[in-house]
Design a protein around this motif. Sequence first.
Motif, PDB file in Angstrom:
ATOM      1  N   HIS A 141      54.678  19.260  -6.951  1.00  0.00           N
ATOM      2  CA  HIS A 141      55.251  20.256  -7.863  1.00  0.00           C
ATOM      3  C   HIS A 141      55.507  21.567  -7.124  1.00  0.00           C
ATOM      4  CE1 HIS A 141      55.587  18.648 -11.887  1.00  0.00           C
ATOM      5  NE2 HIS A 141      54.400  18.101 -11.830  1.00  0.00           N
ATOM      6  N   GLY A 142      54.515  21.995  -6.349  1.00  0.00           N
ATOM      7  CA  GLY A 142      54.649  23.253  -5.620  1.00  0.00           C
ATOM      8  C   GLY A 142      55.772  23.213  -4.612  1.00  0.00           C
ATOM      9  N   TYR A 143      55.883  22.100  -3.896  1.00  0.00           N
ATOM     10  CA  TYR A 143      56.935  21.988  -2.887  1.00  0.00           C
ATOM     11  C   TYR A 143      58.318  22.012  -3.536  1.00  0.00           C
ATOM     12  CZ  TYR A 143      60.155  20.350   0.575  1.00  0.00           C
ATOM     13  OH  TYR A 143      61.256  20.265   1.395  1.00  0.00           O
ATOM     14  N   ILE A 144      58.517  21.204  -4.566  1.00  0.00           N
ATOM     15  CA  ILE A 144      59.838  21.109  -5.196  1.00  0.00           C
ATOM     16  C   ILE A 144      60.256  22.445  -5.797  1.00  0.00           C
ATOM     17  CG2 ILE A 144      61.175  19.980  -7.017  1.00  0.00           C
ATOM     18  CD1 ILE A 144      59.296  17.525  -6.601  1.00  0.00           C
ATOM     19  N   THR A 145      59.330  23.073  -6.527  1.00  0.00           N
ATOM     20  CA  THR A 145      59.642  24.360  -7.142  1.00  0.00           C
ATOM     21  C   THR A 145      59.940  25.415  -6.091  1.00  0.00           C
ATOM     22  OG1 THR A 145      58.211  23.843  -9.026  1.00  0.00           O
ATOM     23  CG2 THR A 145      58.779  26.152  -8.683  1.00  0.00           C
ATOM     24  N   GLY A 146      59.102  25.501  -5.063  1.00  0.00           N
ATOM     25  CA  GLY A 146      59.309  26.486  -4.011  1.00  0.00           C
ATOM     26  C   GLY A 146      60.588  26.245  -3.239  1.00  0.00           C
ATOM     27  N   ALA A 147      60.898  24.989  -2.959  1.00  0.00           N
ATOM     28  CA  ALA A 147      62.107  24.661  -2.201  1.00  0.00           C
ATOM     29  C   ALA A 147      63.356  25.071  -2.968  1.00  0.00           C
ATOM     30  CB  ALA A 147      62.138  23.168  -1.888  1.00  0.00           C
ATOM     31  N   ILE A 148      63.363  24.845  -4.270  1.00  0.00           N
ATOM     32  CA  ILE A 148      64.522  25.232  -5.083  1.00  0.00           C
ATOM     33  C   ILE A 148      64.690  26.743  -5.099  1.00  0.00           C
ATOM     34  CG2 ILE A 148      65.473  25.258  -7.421  1.00  0.00           C
ATOM     35  CD1 ILE A 148      64.074  22.539  -7.843  1.00  0.00           C
ATOM     36  N   GLU A 190      67.057  20.264   4.693  1.00  0.00           N
ATOM     37  CA  GLU A 190      65.843  21.083   4.585  1.00  0.00           C
ATOM     38  C   GLU A 190      64.893  20.504   3.542  1.00  0.00           C
ATOM     39  OE1 GLU A 190      64.506  25.682   3.505  1.00  0.00           O
ATOM     40  OE2 GLU A 190      66.548  24.988   3.075  1.00  0.00           O
ATOM     41  N   PHE A 191      65.429  20.167   2.361  1.00  0.00           N
ATOM     42  CA  PHE A 191      64.591  19.651   1.287  1.00  0.00           C
ATOM     43  C   PHE A 191      63.990  18.300   1.657  1.00  0.00           C
ATOM     44  CE2 PHE A 191      63.844  17.155  -2.538  1.00  0.00           C
ATOM     45  CZ  PHE A 191      63.079  18.024  -3.297  1.00  0.00           C
ATOM     46  N   THR A 192      64.820  17.386   2.121  1.00  0.00           N
ATOM     47  CA  THR A 192      64.377  16.022   2.392  1.00  0.00           C
ATOM     48  C   THR A 192      63.366  15.965   3.526  1.00  0.00           C
ATOM     49  OG1 THR A 192      66.471  15.126   1.600  1.00  0.00           O
ATOM     50  CG2 THR A 192      65.129  13.687   2.985  1.00  0.00           C
ATOM     51  N   GLU A 193      63.646  16.654   4.614  1.00  0.00           N
ATOM     52  CA  GLU A 193      62.739  16.598   5.755  1.00  0.00           C
ATOM     53  C   GLU A 193      61.419  17.303   5.465  1.00  0.00           C
ATOM     54  OE1 GLU A 193      64.578  17.642   9.455  1.00  0.00           O
ATOM     55  OE2 GLU A 193      66.208  16.185   9.200  1.00  0.00           O
ATOM     56  N   GLY A 194      61.471  18.391   4.699  1.00  0.00           N
ATOM     57  CA  GLY A 194      60.230  19.053   4.310  1.00  0.00           C
ATOM     58  C   GLY A 194      59.389  18.165   3.408  1.00  0.00           C
ATOM     59  N   LEU A 195      60.057  17.475   2.494  1.00  0.00           N
ATOM     60  CA  LEU A 195      59.350  16.565   1.592  1.00  0.00           C
ATOM     61  C   LEU A 195      58.711  15.421   2.372  1.00  0.00           C
ATOM     62  CD1 LEU A 195      58.630  15.584  -1.265  1.00  0.00           C
ATOM     63  CD2 LEU A 195      60.888  14.474  -1.342  1.00  0.00           C
ATOM     64  N   ARG A 196      59.421  14.898   3.356  1.00  0.00           N
ATOM     65  CA  ARG A 196      58.879  13.783   4.140  1.00  0.00           C
ATOM     66  C   ARG A 196      57.670  14.216   4.955  1.00  0.00           C
ATOM     67  NH1 ARG A 196      64.753  11.111   5.876  1.00  0.00           N
ATOM     68  NH2 ARG A 196      65.141  10.192   3.807  1.00  0.00           N
ATOM     69  N   LEU A 197      57.663  15.454   5.415  1.00  0.00           N
ATOM     70  CA  LEU A 197      56.470  15.962   6.107  1.00  0.00           C
ATOM     71  C   LEU A 197      55.275  15.966   5.152  1.00  0.00           C
ATOM     72  CD1 LEU A 197      57.883  19.006   8.129  1.00  0.00           C
ATOM     73  CD2 LEU A 197      56.929  16.900   9.068  1.00  0.00           C
TER      74      LEU A 197
END
Length: 204
Positions: A141-148, A190-197
């Motif tokens: 949740h934190g990653y998705i919200t922050g990334a947007i 940016e979104f996809t690679e950060g999520l995969r990390l």
Amino acid sequence: MPRPRSLTLDRLAAAALTVIDRDGLAALSMRTVAKELGMSPMGLYRYVSDRDELEGLVVDRVLGSVDTTPPPAGTPWQERVETMAGRLRDAVARHPEAVPLTVAHRHHAAGGLRWSETVLGILTEAGIDGGRRVVALRALHGYITGAIQLEHLGPLSGEGTATIAALPEDRFPHLAETARTAGAISPDQEFTEGLRLLLRGLAC
């Protein structure tokens, strides 16, 4: 102003979202939404009691558009979570000004609850449970919200990146070099690679 005969909560939420998309979250009020609908502010109180309830309707509308159907089984759990994250990002990113509301009201929005339930099911099947599962869901949740928010307020292709790239290299060599590289990275990358990390970390 007369009371609109066809006013429904869905139409009310749509009007509020129109105000937010067009004028920003700070512009949201009972008065501005009533004006958007062509009715008096007092008439709006026949449908919602206050701004907080109005915000909840907006979040219901945004998160209600998320496809919460579990991705097909038989694929790696990381790919399934990635699919779910992409669906949530797509729905919320269509209304970036409303992102703070999705954080404040997600516990009451049916679409958000269904999304979390699906993701928790995937994590459970992957053997992630207990406190680790709690942290995993919060991290997602934190990653998705922050990334947007970053994508909307400070995109890598924006002026901020150019300013950092021009910093004196004798003082900020790594930061300046990283910023010069950042300009070539797309929002999707940016979104996809950060999520995969993040997902690789959850797998450990």
